[in-house]
Design a protein around this motif. Structure first.
Motif, PDB file in Angstrom:
ATOM      1  N   GLY A  17      -0.546  14.562  -9.127  1.00  0.00           N
ATOM      2  CA  GLY A  17      -0.618  15.990  -8.847  1.00  0.00           C
ATOM      3  C   GLY A  17      -2.031  16.522  -9.007  1.00  0.00           C
ATOM      4  O   GLY A  17      -2.496  17.340  -8.209  1.00  0.00           O
ATOM      5  N   PHE A  18      -2.722  16.060 -10.048  1.00  0.00           N
ATOM      6  CA  PHE A  18      -4.104  16.491 -10.243  1.00  0.00           C
ATOM      7  C   PHE A  18      -5.029  15.946  -9.165  1.00  0.00           C
ATOM      8  O   PHE A  18      -5.999  16.605  -8.791  1.00  0.00           O
ATOM      9  CB  PHE A  18      -4.611  16.115 -11.631  1.00  0.00           C
ATOM     10  N   THR A  21      -4.597  18.306  -6.432  1.00  0.00           N
ATOM     11  CA  THR A  21      -5.292  19.548  -6.781  1.00  0.00           C
ATOM     12  C   THR A  21      -6.786  19.430  -6.508  1.00  0.00           C
ATOM     13  O   THR A  21      -7.386  20.331  -5.905  1.00  0.00           O
ATOM     14  CB  THR A  21      -5.062  19.895  -8.265  1.00  0.00           C
ATOM     15  N   LEU A  24      -7.512  19.364  -2.678  1.00  0.00           N
ATOM     16  CA  LEU A  24      -7.349  20.677  -2.042  1.00  0.00           C
ATOM     17  C   LEU A  24      -8.433  21.662  -2.477  1.00  0.00           C
ATOM     18  O   LEU A  24      -8.925  22.447  -1.659  1.00  0.00           O
ATOM     19  CB  LEU A  24      -5.956  21.242  -2.349  1.00  0.00           C
ATOM     20  N   LEU A  25      -8.816  21.620  -3.758  1.00  0.00           N
ATOM     21  CA  LEU A  25      -9.865  22.534  -4.213  1.00  0.00           C
ATOM     22  C   LEU A  25     -11.236  22.140  -3.674  1.00  0.00           C
ATOM     23  O   LEU A  25     -12.080  23.017  -3.444  1.00  0.00           O
ATOM     24  CB  LEU A  25      -9.876  22.613  -5.734  1.00  0.00           C
ATOM     25  N   TYR A  46      -5.456  29.232  -4.948  1.00  0.00           N
ATOM     26  CA  TYR A  46      -5.228  28.535  -6.217  1.00  0.00           C
ATOM     27  C   TYR A  46      -3.738  28.438  -6.529  1.00  0.00           C
ATOM     28  O   TYR A  46      -3.263  27.406  -7.006  1.00  0.00           O
ATOM     29  CB  TYR A  46      -5.962  29.239  -7.358  1.00  0.00           C
ATOM     30  N   THR A  49      -2.191  25.879  -4.116  1.00  0.00           N
ATOM     31  CA  THR A  49      -2.631  24.544  -4.524  1.00  0.00           C
ATOM     32  C   THR A  49      -1.842  24.059  -5.731  1.00  0.00           C
ATOM     33  O   THR A  49      -1.386  22.909  -5.773  1.00  0.00           O
ATOM     34  CB  THR A  49      -4.136  24.556  -4.848  1.00  0.00           C
ATOM     35  N   THR A  50      -1.654  24.920  -6.705  1.00  0.00           N
ATOM     36  CA  THR A  50      -0.880  24.564  -7.892  1.00  0.00           C
ATOM     37  C   THR A  50       0.562  24.238  -7.525  1.00  0.00           C
ATOM     38  O   THR A  50       1.123  23.243  -7.993  1.00  0.00           O
ATOM     39  CB  THR A  50      -0.919  25.705  -8.926  1.00  0.00           C
ATOM     40  N   SER A  53       0.802  20.883  -5.694  1.00  0.00           N
ATOM     41  CA  SER A  53       0.568  19.776  -6.630  1.00  0.00           C
ATOM     42  C   SER A  53       1.775  19.550  -7.532  1.00  0.00           C
ATOM     43  O   SER A  53       2.162  18.405  -7.787  1.00  0.00           O
ATOM     44  CB  SER A  53      -0.674  20.058  -7.461  1.00  0.00           C
ATOM     45  N   THR A  77       6.101  19.767 -14.770  1.00  0.00           N
ATOM     46  CA  THR A  77       5.431  21.063 -14.593  1.00  0.00           C
ATOM     47  C   THR A  77       4.772  21.523 -15.887  1.00  0.00           C
ATOM     48  O   THR A  77       3.619  21.969 -15.879  1.00  0.00           O
ATOM     49  CB  THR A  77       6.449  22.125 -14.121  1.00  0.00           C
ATOM     50  N   TYR A  80       1.725  19.357 -16.552  1.00  0.00           N
ATOM     51  CA  TYR A  80       0.663  19.714 -15.605  1.00  0.00           C
ATOM     52  C   TYR A  80      -0.015  21.018 -16.026  1.00  0.00           C
ATOM     53  O   TYR A  80      -1.242  21.108 -16.091  1.00  0.00           O
ATOM     54  CB  TYR A  80       1.258  19.832 -14.197  1.00  0.00           C
ATOM     55  N   LEU A  84      -3.817  21.753 -17.340  1.00  0.00           N
ATOM     56  CA  LEU A  84      -4.617  22.734 -16.606  1.00  0.00           C
ATOM     57  C   LEU A  84      -5.122  23.826 -17.536  1.00  0.00           C
ATOM     58  O   LEU A  84      -6.281  24.253 -17.439  1.00  0.00           O
ATOM     59  CB  LEU A  84      -3.779  23.335 -15.483  1.00  0.00           C
TER      60      LEU A  84
END
Length: 123
Positions: A17-18, A21, A24-25, A46, A49-50, A53, A77, A80, A84
Motif C-alpha cells: 500500500g505504501f 502511495t 501516486l504521490l 491525498y 491516494t490514501t 492504497s 487500515t 497503514y 502514516l
C-alpha cells in the motif's frame, strides 16, 4: 491455494500500500511542477491516494490470508494510518487530530472493512 501467516501478509499488504502511495504521490508531484494546484485539489488527491492504497493493501492481505475479510481490512487500515501518522510527525507536521482527521479515520476504516469483504469474495 495455501493460506499464509496473517501477520506477515498484513504487513506485506501495508508495505505494498505504501508503494502505491509513493508512486501516486510522485506522479502528483510531477504534475504540480507544471500546473498550479490549489490546496483543495491537493487535499482531494491525498485523500484519494490514501483510499486507493488502503483498498489495495486490504484486498491483497485478505486474499493471502483467506478469512476474516472485514477484520483484516480494518487491521491493515489501522496499521497503514498509524505508520502514516508517525511519518507525518517525524516530517514535522503537527500531530493534532482535528474533527477532519476523525472523519478521514472513519472513512479509511469503512474503506478498509469493505475492501476486506471484497477481497475475501475475489477468491
Amino acid at each position: 491455494m495455501e493460506k499464509s501467516n496473517g501477520y506477515l501478509s498484513a504487513i506485506e499488504g501495508v508495505v505494498r500500500g505504501f508503494i502505491i502511495t509513493v508512486i501516486l504521490l510522485l506522479i502528483f508531484a510531477i504534475v504540480m511542477t507544471f500546473v498550479e494546484v490549489s490546496s483543495q485539489v491537493s487535499y482531494i488527491v491525498y485523500l484519494v491516494t490514501t483510499i486507493i492504497s488502503i483498498m489495495y493493501a486490504s484486498i491483497y492481505a485478505v486474499r493471502k490470508i483467506g478469512k476474516n475479510g472485514w477484520l483484516i481490512g480494518i487491521i491493515v487500515t489501522l496499521l497503514y494510518l498509524f505508520i502514516l501518522y508517525i511519518v507525518s510527525i517525524i516530517s514535522g507536521n503537527s500531530a493534532v487530530i482535528a474533527a477532519d482527521g476523525v472523519k478521514r479515520l472513519v472513512l479509511a476504516l469503512v474503506v478498509g472493512a469493505l475492501s476486506g469483504m471484497i477481497g475475501i469474495n475475489l477468491q
